[in-house]
Write an enzyme that holds these catalytic residues in place. Structure first.
Site, PDB file in Angstrom:
ATOM      1  N   ASP A  28     -28.389  34.235   9.037  1.00 12.34           N
ATOM      2  CA  ASP A  28     -27.476  34.807   8.056  1.00 12.34           C
ATOM      3  C   ASP A  28     -28.302  35.517   6.999  1.00 12.34           C
ATOM      4  O   ASP A  28     -29.444  35.128   6.721  1.00 12.34           O
ATOM      5  CB  ASP A  28     -26.637  33.701   7.402  1.00 12.34           C
ATOM      6  CG  ASP A  28     -25.609  34.263   6.432  1.00 12.34           C
ATOM      7  OD1 ASP A  28     -24.726  35.032   6.872  1.00 12.34           O
ATOM      8  OD2 ASP A  28     -25.696  33.961   5.235  1.00 12.34           O
ATOM      9  N   GLU A  30     -28.060  37.135   2.963  1.00 14.47           N
ATOM     10  CA  GLU A  30     -27.350  37.397   1.715  1.00 14.47           C
ATOM     11  C   GLU A  30     -27.904  38.729   1.240  1.00 14.47           C
ATOM     12  O   GLU A  30     -29.108  38.988   1.364  1.00 14.47           O
ATOM     13  CB  GLU A  30     -27.577  36.289   0.687  1.00 14.47           C
ATOM     14  CG  GLU A  30     -27.107  34.902   1.130  1.00 14.47           C
ATOM     15  CD  GLU A  30     -25.646  34.822   1.538  1.00 14.47           C
ATOM     16  OE1 GLU A  30     -24.820  35.613   1.022  1.00 14.47           O
ATOM     17  OE2 GLU A  30     -25.325  33.974   2.385  1.00 14.47           O
ATOM     18  N   HIS A 167     -22.502  30.575   1.284  1.00 11.61           N
ATOM     19  CA  HIS A 167     -23.088  31.816   0.789  1.00 11.61           C
ATOM     20  C   HIS A 167     -24.537  31.644   0.346  1.00 11.61           C
ATOM     21  O   HIS A 167     -25.031  32.397  -0.493  1.00 11.61           O
ATOM     22  CB  HIS A 167     -22.226  32.473  -0.296  1.00 11.61           C
ATOM     23  CG  HIS A 167     -20.873  32.840   0.216  1.00 11.61           C
ATOM     24  ND1 HIS A 167     -20.675  33.844   1.139  1.00 11.61           N
ATOM     25  CD2 HIS A 167     -19.654  32.304  -0.021  1.00 11.61           C
ATOM     26  CE1 HIS A 167     -19.390  33.919   1.430  1.00 11.61           C
ATOM     27  NE2 HIS A 167     -18.757  32.994   0.744  1.00 11.61           N
ATOM     28  N   ASP A 172     -25.469  28.726   5.654  1.00  6.14           N
ATOM     29  CA  ASP A 172     -24.525  29.501   6.464  1.00  6.14           C
ATOM     30  C   ASP A 172     -25.019  29.640   7.906  1.00  6.14           C
ATOM     31  O   ASP A 172     -24.222  29.631   8.847  1.00  6.14           O
ATOM     32  CB  ASP A 172     -24.273  30.878   5.851  1.00  6.14           C
ATOM     33  CG  ASP A 172     -23.324  30.831   4.659  1.00  6.14           C
ATOM     34  OD1 ASP A 172     -22.784  29.749   4.348  1.00  6.14           O
ATOM     35  OD2 ASP A 172     -23.132  31.891   4.031  1.00  6.14           O
TER      36      ASP A 172
END
Length: 186
Positions: A28, A30, A167, A172
């Site tokens: 994942d 961000e 998040h 995640d």
């Protein structure tokens, strides 16, 4: 930019690869915004696994050389001070690509994360990733059609998956791995 990673959409093939011990990497990102043309990755989290369990984890914050919006700070709980103290992604992207190796990438809304990863590869003068990929967003729509939402947070709650700090990239990624395994069980 359309990512060049070949998506595995055949559910039976995915299950067979998993049962035969293939290596998967749930990851994942961000980011500082929603488009790779004017936003950057601020965090990558990844967990490499097989049917036998977790092999390894990878997590790193990055300095995007941008001011984070209040929305991104509120969503991710990643502050400007945290990214300002971090290295730029070009110091660590080779290490992450090495971590990925030839594993099958698993991501929720894979196109988003892969577009950002491949844009960062191009920014650093590196070839884009060519790993095969599985998208848990698409899988969940097929295997959990009754769910009211197919957002990762909602599905984690719906299926009783501990989502850690939503998040944040590593949590995640772990949630995505668990969702992937739950989809394979159905």
């Amino acid at each position: 930019m359309q990512h060049p990673n070949k998506k595995i959409t055949d559910f039976r093939r995915l299950r067979k690869l998993y049962q035969e011990g293939a290596v998967f990497t749930a990851f994942d990102t961000e980011t500082s915004g929603i488009t790779p043309t004017n936003s950057r990755i601020i965090e990558i989290g990844a967990v490499q696994f097989t049917k036998d369990g977790i092999i390894s984890k990878w997590q790193k914050l990055f300095d995007p050389d941008q001011i984070l919006s209040p929305f991104i700070i509120n969503l991710t709980h990643i502050t400007q001070e945290m990214v300002d103290a971090a290295d730029p992604i070009n110091n660590h992207i080779r290490n992450f690509l090495s971590f990925l190796g030839s594993s099958i990438i698993v991501a929720h809304n894979a196109q988003f994360d892969l577009n950002f990863l491949n844009a960062e590869c191009e920014n650093c003068g590196l070839p884009v990733t060519k790993n095969q990929a599985a998208d848990t967003l698409q899988l969940s729509r097929i295997k959990i059609p009754e769910a009211e939402s197919h957002k990762l947070d909602f599905l984690a709650d719906y299926l009783g998956i501990d989502k850690g700090s939503s998040h944040r990239a590593l949590d995640d990624a772990i949630t995505c791995m668990e969702l992937f395994k739950k989809c394979l069980e159905r």
